[in-house]
Design an enzyme around this catalytic site. Sequence first.
Site, PDB file in Angstrom:
ATOM      1  N   TYR A 137      64.687 -18.032 -18.893  1.00 13.07           N
ATOM      2  CA  TYR A 137      63.748 -18.178 -20.009  1.00 13.07           C
ATOM      3  C   TYR A 137      63.105 -19.552 -19.962  1.00 13.07           C
ATOM      4  CZ  TYR A 137      67.082 -21.135 -22.571  1.00 13.07           C
ATOM      5  OH  TYR A 137      67.926 -22.160 -22.950  1.00 13.07           O
ATOM      6  N   CYS A 138      61.952 -19.667 -20.628  1.00 12.23           N
ATOM      7  CA  CYS A 138      61.307 -20.966 -20.762  1.00 12.23           C
ATOM      8  C   CYS A 138      60.826 -21.138 -22.196  1.00 12.23           C
ATOM      9  CB  CYS A 138      60.208 -21.178 -19.722  1.00 12.23           C
ATOM     10  SG  CYS A 138      59.008 -19.845 -19.560  1.00 12.23           S
ATOM     11  N   ARG A 139      59.620 -21.626 -22.414  1.00 17.04           N
ATOM     12  CA  ARG A 139      59.213 -22.014 -23.772  1.00 17.04           C
ATOM     13  C   ARG A 139      58.806 -20.832 -24.641  1.00 17.04           C
ATOM     14  NH1 ARG A 139      56.092 -25.212 -20.174  1.00 17.04           N
ATOM     15  NH2 ARG A 139      57.086 -27.234 -19.797  1.00 17.04           N
TER      16      ARG A 139
END
Length: 225
Positions: A174-176
């Site tokens: 996952y990221c932002r």
Amino acid sequence: MDTHQPHTETLALLARTLGNAHRLALLEHIAQGERSVERLAELTGLSLANASQHLQHLKRAGFVETRREGKHVFYRLGSGPIAPLLVALRDYADHQQARIHDLVADSRSHPARLEPISREELLRRMSEESVTLLDVRSEDEFALGHLPGAINIPVEELERRLAELPARQDIVAYCRSPYCVLSVDAVTALRAHGLAAQRLANGFIDWKAAGLDVESPTQVFDPGP
């Protein structure tokens, strides 16, 4: 007399405040955790004066609040439902343009293989301890807050740090936010090395806005550049 006019005028004022790409970028970073004005300028590629000007617009509208620590001014989200508002704006953009679908379809020959995992499914897998969470954001973003038990390997370091990941457990990257393509790139790289990987349909900001558990240091000092 139109009794709705004051309300609609307030909405129009708030919409005008948010109708700037730089201010939205600043809010996206602040939504992840408190930041100094110097660090926000660096992250958004703005001059210090320009970043300060946009932040003052956001502050006057109540989107952010400040505190001072020595010579540094730190910004955090305002007291209202700011994070859910950012999520709603992105959801509407997704509904109108399907940006992630288009991005994957245009840049990957097999987009169906990058089908994301939902937040609900991830929570179930986490309760079973059957998944490894991989946070591919930068180290300073990770330090401000991350999903419980996540491993932080910035996407640009992933190829040389594959040995830090379990070979026999599914990985969820996952990221932002849903529009952050770092997790797409991470999943592509992991699968190229034979690892079972998916990306989280939403990102850290959405997770935090939903009121789910977040791990973070008890104290973070961000002195800026």
